[in-house]
Design a protein around this motif. Structure first.
Motif, PDB file in Angstrom:
ATOM      1  N   ILE A 103       0.877  -1.165   0.000  1.00 28.62           N
ATOM      2  CA  ILE A 103       0.000   0.000   0.000  1.00 28.62           C
ATOM      3  C   ILE A 103       0.916   1.216   0.000  1.00 28.62           C
ATOM      4  CG2 ILE A 103      -1.753   1.303   1.251  1.00 28.62           C
ATOM      5  CD1 ILE A 103      -2.695  -1.309   2.478  1.00 28.62           C
TER       6      ILE A 103
ATOM      7  N   GLU B  88       0.407  -5.154 -12.487  1.00 30.20           N
ATOM      8  CA  GLU B  88      -1.050  -5.197 -12.396  1.00 30.20           C
ATOM      9  C   GLU B  88      -1.607  -6.599 -12.641  1.00 30.20           C
ATOM     10  OE1 GLU B  88      -4.989  -2.918 -14.260  1.00 30.20           O
ATOM     11  OE2 GLU B  88      -2.990  -2.542 -15.092  1.00 30.20           O
TER      12      GLU B  88
ATOM     13  N   ALA C 173      -7.775   2.116   0.846  1.00 27.33           N
ATOM     14  CA  ALA C 173      -7.030   2.305  -0.400  1.00 27.33           C
ATOM     15  C   ALA C 173      -7.891   1.957  -1.612  1.00 27.33           C
ATOM     16  CB  ALA C 173      -5.773   1.435  -0.390  1.00 27.33           C
ATOM     17  N   LEU C 174      -7.460   2.421  -2.766  1.00 21.84           N
ATOM     18  CA  LEU C 174      -8.137   2.076  -4.009  1.00 21.84           C
ATOM     19  C   LEU C 174      -7.934   0.595  -4.321  1.00 21.84           C
ATOM     20  CD1 LEU C 174      -7.026   5.114  -6.222  1.00 21.84           C
ATOM     21  CD2 LEU C 174      -9.208   4.836  -4.999  1.00 21.84           C
ATOM     22  N   SER C 175      -8.829   0.025  -5.097  1.00 23.21           N
ATOM     23  CA  SER C 175      -8.660  -1.355  -5.538  1.00 23.21           C
ATOM     24  C   SER C 175      -7.407  -1.461  -6.400  1.00 23.21           C
ATOM     25  CB  SER C 175      -9.868  -1.810  -6.351  1.00 23.21           C
ATOM     26  OG  SER C 175      -9.916  -1.107  -7.596  1.00 23.21           O
TER      27      SER C 175
ATOM     28  N   PRO D 240      -5.250   7.080  -1.625  1.00 30.10           N
ATOM     29  CA  PRO D 240      -5.367   8.418  -2.234  1.00 30.10           C
ATOM     30  C   PRO D 240      -5.439   9.524  -1.192  1.00 30.10           C
ATOM     31  CG  PRO D 240      -7.493   7.325  -2.239  1.00 30.10           C
ATOM     32  CD  PRO D 240      -6.511   6.323  -1.695  1.00 30.10           C
TER      33      PRO D 240
ATOM     34  N   ILE E 291      -2.195   5.424 -11.061  1.00 32.61           N
ATOM     35  CA  ILE E 291      -0.764   5.482 -11.366  1.00 32.61           C
ATOM     36  C   ILE E 291      -0.558   5.876 -12.824  1.00 32.61           C
ATOM     37  CG2 ILE E 291       1.356   4.125 -11.566  1.00 32.61           C
ATOM     38  CD1 ILE E 291       0.280   2.403  -9.230  1.00 32.61           C
TER      39      ILE E 291
ATOM     40  N   GLN F 253      -1.717  -1.268  -4.050  1.00 33.58           N
ATOM     41  CA  GLN F 253      -2.863  -0.394  -3.842  1.00 33.58           C
ATOM     42  C   GLN F 253      -2.359   1.004  -3.489  1.00 33.58           C
ATOM     43  OE1 GLN F 253      -5.085  -3.282  -1.017  1.00 33.58           O
ATOM     44  NE2 GLN F 253      -6.692  -1.935  -1.844  1.00 33.58           N
ATOM     45  N   VAL F 254      -3.021   2.007  -4.014  1.00 35.42           N
ATOM     46  CA  VAL F 254      -2.676   3.392  -3.703  1.00 35.42           C
ATOM     47  C   VAL F 254      -3.663   3.930  -2.684  1.00 35.42           C
ATOM     48  CG1 VAL F 254      -2.428   5.730  -4.604  1.00 35.42           C
ATOM     49  CG2 VAL F 254      -1.667   3.778  -5.975  1.00 35.42           C
TER      50      VAL F 254
ATOM     51  N   GLU G 127      -0.513   8.212  -2.176  1.00 36.77           N
ATOM     52  CA  GLU G 127      -0.525   8.945  -3.434  1.00 36.77           C
ATOM     53  C   GLU G 127       0.636   9.926  -3.511  1.00 36.77           C
ATOM     54  OE1 GLU G 127      -3.511  11.801  -6.107  1.00 36.77           O
ATOM     55  OE2 GLU G 127      -4.278  10.800  -4.296  1.00 36.77           O
TER      56      GLU G 127
ATOM     57  N   ASP H 125      -8.187   0.145  -9.775  1.00 36.03           N
ATOM     58  CA  ASP H 125      -8.276   1.606  -9.700  1.00 36.03           C
ATOM     59  C   ASP H 125      -6.928   2.228  -9.347  1.00 36.03           C
ATOM     60  OD1 ASP H 125     -10.937   1.499 -10.365  1.00 36.03           O
ATOM     61  OD2 ASP H 125     -11.664   1.698  -8.301  1.00 36.03           O
ATOM     62  N   SER H 126      -6.134   1.512  -8.582  1.00 32.86           N
ATOM     63  CA  SER H 126      -4.792   2.001  -8.245  1.00 32.86           C
ATOM     64  C   SER H 126      -3.936   2.106  -9.497  1.00 32.86           C
ATOM     65  CB  SER H 126      -4.127   1.075  -7.235  1.00 32.86           C
ATOM     66  OG  SER H 126      -4.799   1.101  -5.995  1.00 32.86           O
TER      67      SER H 126
END
Length: 283
Positions: free
Chosen positions: A158, A185, A252-254, A196, A262, A193-194, A161, A257-258
């Motif tokens: 993780i 990915e 975190a984003l999925s 945000p 990116i 995961q990011v 952002e 979505d991460s």
């Protein structure tokens, strides 16, 4: 007669590597220069590695093993050599990484070392100290060998952002680094995961930490300060950090979505079209 350094193979893993390199080279009846010609390196570099003045690399080790018919000896030694060059306080952490079946990391402002490109790692390590930078970068990147093992650990990262936007090393370095992150990915064993900015207050505000899980040993929590690492198997700490990690994953984003964030960050902030001919931003 030229002076030949006498190596003590028991002095360090690097000395042992150099001793074995020299022993096999001489057994093959080759000079340093001749071996260098065969493997496409200079004889000077061969000599520096033999006398433990220069770190070997994976390509060097593989070429020497092939040229001298060592059965992969030097390549097998390489991991031990490079790990021995890590700061003493970090060597235990590298061993935990190498043994773990699952690795979970959380960092807010920096891409984790296991995911760094060479240029990004060099920029990070050289921020305050540029001495022996090439060797230190090689040592850091060597830790990534665990992701290429026959049975690599499940790795979950993780990353805040802010790490996507903090321009470390310049636009080209960041573009390459973000591209590296996106390349994972489709890898089910490396998950990114990011977290945000709009996640707001979150469970990791106390700071970055790592979790190492093993088949038969207790889980280890690792935190880091300036020039010091702090691994612990304290059950309360492990329980607390495991809970925090669960909440961070939820915030975190999925993975999908991460990757999209990116990619968007790379295009908007580090894309080749973002600068005019005089270097001014067009954004």
């Amino acid at each position: 007669m030229a002076h030949i350094n006498i190596l003590d193979p028991s002095a360090s893993p690097l000395d042992y590597y150099g001793y074995e390199l020299r022993r096999h080279r001489e057994a093959a009846g080759l000079t340093q220069r001749q071996l260098g010609d065969v493997i496409n390196y200079t004889g000077s570099l061969v000599g520096q590695i033999e006398t433990a003045r220069k770190l070997p690399t994976e390509p060097f080790s593989e070429r020497v093993d092939a040229a001298l018919g060592t059965g992969g000896l030097l390549t097998r030694l390489l991991g031990l050599v490079l790990r021995s060059q890590l700061p003493a306080w970090f060597q235990q952490v590298a061993e935990l990484e190498a043994r773990a079946t699952e690795v979970y990391t959380f960092h807010t402002h920096l891409v984790h070392g296991l995911l760094q490109t060479q240029a990004y790692a060099s920029a990070v390590l050289g921020a305050m100290d540029r001495s022996k930078l090439d060797d230190r970068t090689t040592v850091r990147l060597a830790r990534q060998r665990i992701l290429k093992k026959e049975q690599p650990p499940v790795f979950w990262a993780i990353v805040g952002e802010a790490a996507m936007r903090q321009e470390i090393g310049g636009p080209d370095v960041m573009r390459e680094q973000l591209s590296r992150l996106m390349s994972y990915e489709i890898d089910p064993r490396v998950n990114i995961q990011v977290l945000p900015f709009n996640a707001g207050a979150h469970a990791g505000l106390t700071g970055p930490f790592d979790l190492f899980r093993f088949t038969d040993d207790p889980t280890i929590v690792y935190t880091e300060g300036y020039g010091a690492g702090h691994p612990t198997a304290n059950p309360d700490t492990v329980k607390n950090c495991s809970l925090r990690y669960d909440h961070l994953q939820a915030a975190a984003l999925s993975i999908k979505d991460s990757a999209a964030l990116i990619r968007r960050t790379m295009e908007e902030h580090y894309g080749e079209s973002q600068l005019s001919s005089d270097g001014r931003s067009l954004a």
